[in-house]
Enzyme design. Sequence first.
Site, PDB file in Angstrom:
ATOM      1  N   LYS A 160      81.660  39.351  22.887  1.00  0.00           N
ATOM      2  CA  LYS A 160      81.593  39.114  21.439  1.00  0.00           C
ATOM      3  C   LYS A 160      81.086  37.712  21.100  1.00  0.00           C
ATOM      4  O   LYS A 160      80.590  37.494  20.001  1.00  0.00           O
ATOM      5  CB  LYS A 160      82.929  39.412  20.765  1.00  0.00           C
ATOM      6  CG  LYS A 160      84.119  38.658  21.279  1.00  0.00           C
ATOM      7  CD  LYS A 160      85.360  39.097  20.502  1.00  0.00           C
ATOM      8  CE  LYS A 160      86.644  38.590  21.122  1.00  0.00           C
ATOM      9  NZ  LYS A 160      86.908  39.186  22.440  1.00  0.00           N
ATOM     10  N   GLU A 170      70.579  46.873  34.933  1.00  0.00           N
ATOM     11  CA  GLU A 170      70.789  45.796  35.916  1.00  0.00           C
ATOM     12  C   GLU A 170      71.488  46.317  37.173  1.00  0.00           C
ATOM     13  O   GLU A 170      72.596  45.889  37.522  1.00  0.00           O
ATOM     14  CB  GLU A 170      71.583  44.648  35.305  1.00  0.00           C
ATOM     15  CG  GLU A 170      70.812  43.923  34.234  1.00  0.00           C
ATOM     16  CD  GLU A 170      71.445  42.588  33.823  1.00  0.00           C
ATOM     17  OE1 GLU A 170      72.646  42.403  34.055  1.00  0.00           O
ATOM     18  OE2 GLU A 170      70.716  41.741  33.290  1.00  0.00           O
ATOM     19  N   GLU A 227      65.495  41.368  28.356  1.00  0.00           N
ATOM     20  CA  GLU A 227      66.647  40.704  27.749  1.00  0.00           C
ATOM     21  C   GLU A 227      66.504  39.204  27.875  1.00  0.00           C
ATOM     22  O   GLU A 227      66.121  38.679  28.927  1.00  0.00           O
ATOM     23  CB  GLU A 227      67.938  41.066  28.489  1.00  0.00           C
ATOM     24  CG  GLU A 227      68.488  42.429  28.251  1.00  0.00           C
ATOM     25  CD  GLU A 227      69.818  42.610  29.004  1.00  0.00           C
ATOM     26  OE1 GLU A 227      70.554  41.618  29.193  1.00  0.00           O
ATOM     27  OE2 GLU A 227      70.092  43.741  29.415  1.00  0.00           O
ATOM     28  N   CYS A 232      83.241  51.583  50.892  1.00  0.00           N
ATOM     29  CA  CYS A 232      84.222  52.671  50.993  1.00  0.00           C
ATOM     30  C   CYS A 232      83.827  53.672  52.091  1.00  0.00           C
ATOM     31  O   CYS A 232      82.761  53.553  52.695  1.00  0.00           O
ATOM     32  CB  CYS A 232      84.347  53.381  49.641  1.00  0.00           C
ATOM     33  SG  CYS A 232      82.965  54.469  49.268  1.00  0.00           S
TER      34      CYS A 232
HETATM   35  C1  GLA Z   1      73.005  41.408  31.134  1.00  0.00           C
HETATM   36  C2  GLA Z   1      73.294  42.838  30.736  1.00  0.00           C
HETATM   37  C3  GLA Z   1      73.659  43.002  29.294  1.00  0.00           C
HETATM   38  C4  GLA Z   1      74.557  41.878  28.851  1.00  0.00           C
HETATM   39  C5  GLA Z   1      73.867  40.573  29.092  1.00  0.00           C
HETATM   40  C6  GLA Z   1      74.636  39.376  28.614  1.00  0.00           C
HETATM   41  O1  GLA Z   1      71.697  41.059  31.072  1.00  0.00           O
HETATM   42  O2  GLA Z   1      72.235  43.699  31.026  1.00  0.00           O
HETATM   43  O3  GLA Z   1      74.298  44.233  29.141  1.00  0.00           O
HETATM   44  O4  GLA Z   1      75.741  41.932  29.564  1.00  0.00           O
HETATM   45  O5  GLA Z   1      73.700  40.419  30.477  1.00  0.00           O
HETATM   46  O6  GLA Z   1      73.960  38.182  28.888  1.00  0.00           O
END
Ligand code: GLA
Length: 667
Positions: free
Chosen positions: A355, A150, A306, A160
Amino acid sequence: MITDRLPHVFYGGDYNPDQWPEEVWEEDARLMQEAGVNLVSLAIFSWARLEPRPGEYDFDWLDRVVDLLDAHGVKVDLATATASPPPWLAKLHPESLPVTREGVRLWPGSRQHYCPSSSEYRKAAASLVRRLAERYRDHPALVMWHVNNEYGCHVPECYCDTSARHFREWLRARYGSLEALNDAWGTAFWAQHYSDWDEVNPPRATPTFPNPTQQLDFRRFSSDALLECFEMEARILREITPGVPVSTNFMGFFKPLDYWKWAEREDVVADDSYPDPSDPEAHVGAAMSYDLMRSLGGGRPWVLMEQTPSKVNWRRRNALKRPGQMRLWSYQAVARGADGVMFFQWRASRAGAEKFHGAMVPHVGTESSRTWEEVRQLGSELGRLDALLGARTPASVAIVFDWESWWGLELDSRPSADVRMLEQAMAYYRPLFEANIAVDFVRPDADLSGYRIALVPNLYMTPDDAGERLGGFVSDGGALVMSFFSGTVDRNDHVRLGGYPAQLRELLGLRVEDFDAYAPEQRNHINVPGRGAFECDLWSDLIGLEGAEPLATYTADFYAGRSAVTRNRFGRGVAYYLGTRPEPGFMDWLLGTVCSEAGVEPALEAPDGVEATIRTNGGREYLFVLNHGREGADVRLPGGWRDLLTGEGREGTLRLDPFGVAVLERA
Ligand code: GLA
């Protein structure tokens, strides 16, 4: 298909074995097999474990994980692990840490604490990537590379001194001379003229509006600086493992990165998507992002890299996906061109800031867990969809969308801070989504000849040849719909003079003399002869007609009776112009009319809340029918179909449960 190294719909998630003792890995591999997992994104945040001290690498544990996964038939989308540098890098090189616009340095302790221009960061990242690629180049489990993570998510730009120097180099390459920069930035205004390159800086905190072109160039530069980091890694990976596709995960319509430019450098487009289950409209925005992902890859299949199986932890209140919703939303991605459905993450963490984020294996374990059951069911279903691999999505409608124009539109010092690019794009997208009409996104310099309709929401900044391009499309028979504050400036954010939108006036048959920005609660109406009045808000153009015919006129204010929406026949086509923001009912009517005039058909006539899309593969046709409603729905099917999930034949009426899904192949 995405890669012949894994000729199946990808299914799995982020896997962080380094958060667990080794005994758990065996169970992980066994459970992955049980759930139909065939791919994991491995070791995304493992840099500190892979290189615990500068130059001291430890790959033994990762070897064992990769071998174990492979023995269980699970392939690896191996991360380069560069998104979160180990604490030693900051200790050795504090100048590698990013700095905000206000001059605040961001320290280790969360993630993404690196300045994209830092040579120390780049050097350390490059040597890790080289070692990873050399070590796993011949491993049979290696299917794809997951570069960084990401990009820009938390730190899209750095202010900077290193970034300032890098920005100057970028500007020198863009402009060649300081005079050209002064000219492009319009520095005659407010005594900003530069006489030495070293006087030029990022748009750091200033007393009032910083120079708009400087801001725009800094956005371009910041997207490019991160892209350089991606390319640096990709070059190493392609040199050592030429056959392995390289990807990084996008975040939908993420403003800081010009994904058109990024996607060109990737082998596979991947997206992270977290629609909010507490928002009954969330699936509409998700659909829009998925169409963007497919479009970024030029129509090629992409990967939903994701999503959460159940809930996230980063909203103020984190609603749980309802039973069936994860399945439905997974199929929505496939329906819009994805050949992979993955999650964050495999096993829910015990510690750390995430978590309470959902995972495929939740805290409660797998026994009597609804999440686990749904994860298993989906894995088993996706295993039946190999026939889909590589399927395309035919579309006759294009929405013109451009990052640079988006940046320009939303800079400070504009006529209205309420004109927001994504809201405007959504105003066009939603009626088509609801009508089940397929839409691609295209960049402003795209070849439009394959489309019948081009929709142009608020294209504030236009390329110099926009008049010829869009005019050519319309005169060849295309239909165009454009809204206000388009074609206003060139790529330097300098106004195109002589009446807006200068280059497009002939095509639209009008001249905009001025515009009126509304207060948030202010409303007007537009009257459509024969159809009545529709509410409008946000903005009113004061339009002078130069050949266009009025379709709707304002009912109130000093411009009552003047044109608000127009239509202009141009060559063999037609160009519509919206000088205001009409209520959704008007957009439904207008876009419905434009589609039926252009002979553009929906994938399926379906009841409200039922989404339908078509994918085609060679001569085969697939129909996805998704019920987003909380009630069952009956859908009339055209002709005979075979249900890929159940193997049964389908004809006549298809009954869908709430959140029900059908994936059909034409018989
Ligand atoms: C992003 C990140 C992951 C995680 C998720 C949680 O998509 O890529 O590492 O932090 O969010 O929703």
